[in-house]
Motif scaffolding. Structure first.
Motif, PDB file in Angstrom:
ATOM      1  N   ARG A 230       1.881   8.058  -6.563  1.00  0.00           N
ATOM      2  CA  ARG A 230       0.770   8.266  -5.625  1.00  0.00           C
ATOM      3  C   ARG A 230      -0.573   8.070  -6.333  1.00  0.00           C
ATOM      4  O   ARG A 230      -1.484   7.427  -5.799  1.00  0.00           O
ATOM      5  N   GLY A 234      -3.603   5.202  -5.759  1.00  0.00           N
ATOM      6  CA  GLY A 234      -5.000   5.597  -5.581  1.00  0.00           C
ATOM      7  C   GLY A 234      -5.926   4.874  -6.539  1.00  0.00           C
ATOM      8  O   GLY A 234      -7.027   4.462  -6.160  1.00  0.00           O
ATOM      9  N   HIS A 239      -4.331   2.269  -0.164  1.00  0.00           N
ATOM     10  CA  HIS A 239      -4.143   3.371   0.778  1.00  0.00           C
ATOM     11  C   HIS A 239      -3.548   2.883   2.098  1.00  0.00           C
ATOM     12  O   HIS A 239      -3.641   3.582   3.110  1.00  0.00           O
ATOM     13  N   ASP A 244      -1.041   9.143   0.679  1.00  0.00           N
ATOM     14  CA  ASP A 244      -2.506   9.128   0.621  1.00  0.00           C
ATOM     15  C   ASP A 244      -3.068   8.016   1.509  1.00  0.00           C
ATOM     16  O   ASP A 244      -4.075   7.393   1.179  1.00  0.00           O
TER      17      ASP A 244
END
Length: 349
Positions: A230, A234, A239, A244
């Motif tokens: 994750r 980012g 995204h 997320d």
């Protein structure tokens, strides 16, 4: 180490490799320092970079952007960032000088999306977005969505220098970038690189929405099991889906559940409804179904890009989506798809 993976496939990363990624990609001061050192080392010609016949591929995820980019890259006419440049994507010349990617030889493997696309260390990928995050992230990265991005002249000049540095590292003159987030800044690309081609792939809305939903579920599960995955997404500002997820445009309140197919159909309508009205006049919309079903579509596009049409992997026809009851949104999406297809077919060669 895994070839990236495309975001999310991190099972082969060692603890040391994870630490290096966290430092180089996750700490802005280190990224800025690496970029400055690379610019001093490479001394790129930003003015020449502005006038190159580059190609920028940008659309909603799952629109065929990856396979289109790979087909263009197979021509050998372009320089791109690849997994060999990770994690020093902002400093490709410095990383090359340090021998960071020169001795890396990895077996190819299916990427994390589980869609049959095979990636290796020299596969071109969407790795340039950390530049925008590091130097202007707050201007467009919101806590729940990504906003339209209008970089100022100084930052556009810095980006031209970044492109120049990538070309210097690869010994090329034409840059190829697949970056879906560039739909937030297409006007900037057209103004900064007036000789470049901007390609906006799109796909039939029903199949596209179903694919986005499938990937969202897949990456939500992956991110629950792997926090580094994750974080990695980012750092690359991926995204599009997953734990997320941050959409390009806010959906209507009634369709705010990303675990529902209608949410992704609303996203498709919002993104492409905006692009067809705001994309630069010179941008070329590219229909994925036409790439798969009509050899003349690719031949015409290859001619426009001044590359051979032969070579590279074939465009694969996606499976048909399951039949669903017609809704007003479905009807609107189909009407928009017809408009996009008409514009794509009318593009100059």
């Amino acid at each position: 180490m895994s070839p990236g993976a495309g975001p999310g496939r991190m099972s082969d990363y060692t603890p040391l490799e994870k630490l290096l990624h966290r430092m180089v990609l996750g700490v802005p001061a280190i990224a800025e320092t690496a970029f400055a050192a690379d610019q001093a080392l490479a001394r790129p010609d930003a003015a020449a970079a502005r006038n190159g016949r580059h190609v920028f591929v940008a659309g909603l995820a799952r629109a065929g952007t990856t396979i289109l980019t790979r087909r263009i890259h197979a021509s050998g006419a372009f320089a791109s960032l690849t997994y060999r440049d990770m994690p020093f994507v902002l400093a490709p010349n410095l990383w090359q000088r340090l021998g960071g990617g020169s001795d890396r030889a990895l077996d190819t493997q299916e990427r994390a999306h589980g869609d049959g696309l095979i990636v290796g260390i020299d596969s071109p990928e969407s790795l340039e977005e950390p530049f925008w995050r590091v130097f202007d992230g707050p201007a467009y990265i919101g806590h729940d969505r990504l906003h339209p991005h209008m970089p100022d002249a100084a930052l556009c000049a810095k980006y031209a220098g970044f492109v120049g540095a990538i070309l210097k590292a690869a010994g090329g003159t034409r840059y190829l970038a697949k970056n879906n987030n560039n739909i937030l800044r297409l006007a900037m690309l057209a103004e900064t690189f007036p000789e470049a081609e901007i390609l906006v792939p799109f796909r039939a809305p029903g199949a596209h929405a179903g694919s986005l939903l499938s990937q969202h579920r897949r990456f939500v599960e992956r991110h629950a099991a792997d926090r580094f995955s994750r974080a990695y997404m980012g750092w690359l500002v991926h995204h599009e889906f997953g734990a997320d997820h941050r959409p390009f445009a806010a959906p209507a309140p009634a369709t705010a559940d990303p675990m529902a197919r209608d949410y992704w159909l609303a996203q498709w309508c919002a993104v492409y409804g905006g692009l067809i009205d705001t994309a630069p006049r010179t941008a070329r919309f590219v229909c994925y179904e036409d790439l798969c079903g009509d050899p003349g579509t690719w031949a015409g596009l290859a001619a426009a890009l001044n590359i051979p049409a032969e070579g590279g992997e074939a465009f694969r026809t996606p499976p048909a989506p399951p039949a669903l009851p017609e809704t007003a949104r479905e009807a609107g999406a189909q009407a928009l798809y017809a408009r996009l297809r008409d514009r794509a077919r009318a593009a100059p060669v």
